[in-house]
Design a protein around this motif. Sequence first.
Motif, short mmCIF file in Angstrom:
data_model
loop_
_atom_site.label_atom_id
_atom_site.label_comp_id
_atom_site.label_asym_id
_atom_site.label_seq_id
_atom_site.Cartn_x
_atom_site.Cartn_y
_atom_site.Cartn_z
N THR A 14 -52.41 -50.81 -80.34
CA THR A 14 -53.79 -51.32 -80.87
C THR A 14 -54.55 -50.09 -80.68
O THR A 14 -55.51 -50.23 -81.35
CB THR A 14 -54.33 -52.55 -80.31
OG1 THR A 14 -54.56 -52.41 -78.85
CG2 THR A 14 -53.35 -53.77 -80.60
N LEU A 37 -55.60 -47.94 -83.81
CA LEU A 37 -56.45 -48.81 -84.90
C LEU A 37 -57.98 -48.75 -84.37
O LEU A 37 -58.78 -49.06 -84.99
CB LEU A 37 -55.86 -50.40 -84.81
CG LEU A 37 -56.73 -51.35 -85.85
CD1 LEU A 37 -56.49 -50.67 -87.27
CD2 LEU A 37 -55.96 -52.64 -85.76
N GLU A 38 -58.13 -49.06 -82.90
CA GLU A 38 -59.71 -49.20 -82.48
C GLU A 38 -60.14 -47.80 -82.68
O GLU A 38 -61.42 -47.84 -82.85
CB GLU A 38 -59.49 -49.56 -80.93
CG GLU A 38 -59.01 -50.77 -80.61
CD GLU A 38 -59.86 -51.92 -81.40
OE1 GLU A 38 -61.12 -51.71 -81.60
OE2 GLU A 38 -59.42 -52.92 -81.54
N GLU A 69 -59.80 -46.02 -85.34
CA GLU A 69 -60.18 -45.82 -86.62
C GLU A 69 -61.29 -46.88 -86.97
O GLU A 69 -61.99 -46.65 -87.79
CB GLU A 69 -59.07 -46.27 -87.41
CG GLU A 69 -57.88 -45.25 -87.29
CD GLU A 69 -56.42 -45.90 -88.08
OE1 GLU A 69 -56.53 -46.94 -88.49
OE2 GLU A 69 -55.55 -44.98 -88.29
N ARG A 70 -61.47 -47.85 -85.94
CA ARG A 70 -62.60 -48.87 -86.46
C ARG A 70 -63.78 -48.47 -86.01
O ARG A 70 -64.90 -48.90 -86.59
CB ARG A 70 -62.02 -50.23 -85.74
CG ARG A 70 -61.32 -50.95 -86.36
CD ARG A 70 -60.89 -52.42 -85.65
NE ARG A 70 -59.82 -53.17 -86.15
CZ ARG A 70 -59.49 -53.97 -85.59
NH1 ARG A 70 -59.85 -54.29 -84.28
NH2 ARG A 70 -58.54 -54.84 -86.12
N ARG A 114 -55.61 -37.72 -82.52
CA ARG A 114 -56.68 -38.38 -82.82
C ARG A 114 -57.61 -38.55 -81.73
O ARG A 114 -58.84 -38.52 -81.95
CB ARG A 114 -55.83 -39.88 -83.10
CG ARG A 114 -55.29 -40.01 -84.54
CD ARG A 114 -54.63 -41.51 -84.72
NE ARG A 114 -53.88 -41.80 -85.88
CZ ARG A 114 -54.15 -42.25 -86.78
NH1 ARG A 114 -55.27 -42.82 -87.04
NH2 ARG A 114 -53.41 -42.55 -87.82
#
Length: 111
Positions: A35, A38-39, A41-42, A62
């Motif tokens: 996860t 995704l964090e 990106e958020r 990233r």
Amino acid sequence: MRILVVDREFLVAMEVETVLIEALACEVKVATLHTYILELERGWFDVIVIDSGLIGGEAALRLRASGSGLVFTTLSVEDMDGLKGWDGITVVAKPFNDHHLVVAVKNAARV
């Protein structure tokens, strides 16, 4: 301060969360191997505390692009002097010394 904590073991990440919340004025988000991309990106994090075994490949790109201060955690004695290609990033040994972890996060937030 916003901190993202990522570890292979969720209970270890929760331990880091507890230590940091008790020592610092911060908001901590715990993420897993599945996860944390995704964090990233958020939202933006001042510091990312991440298991050194999770920083290869696309994840490395990233992490570098995030602009966040970094702290690596490890069980590996070989990694304690730093990780190749990640000069200047503090590595904290597991199991954690709470003081060392807090100091590493404070220093990473200043970068």
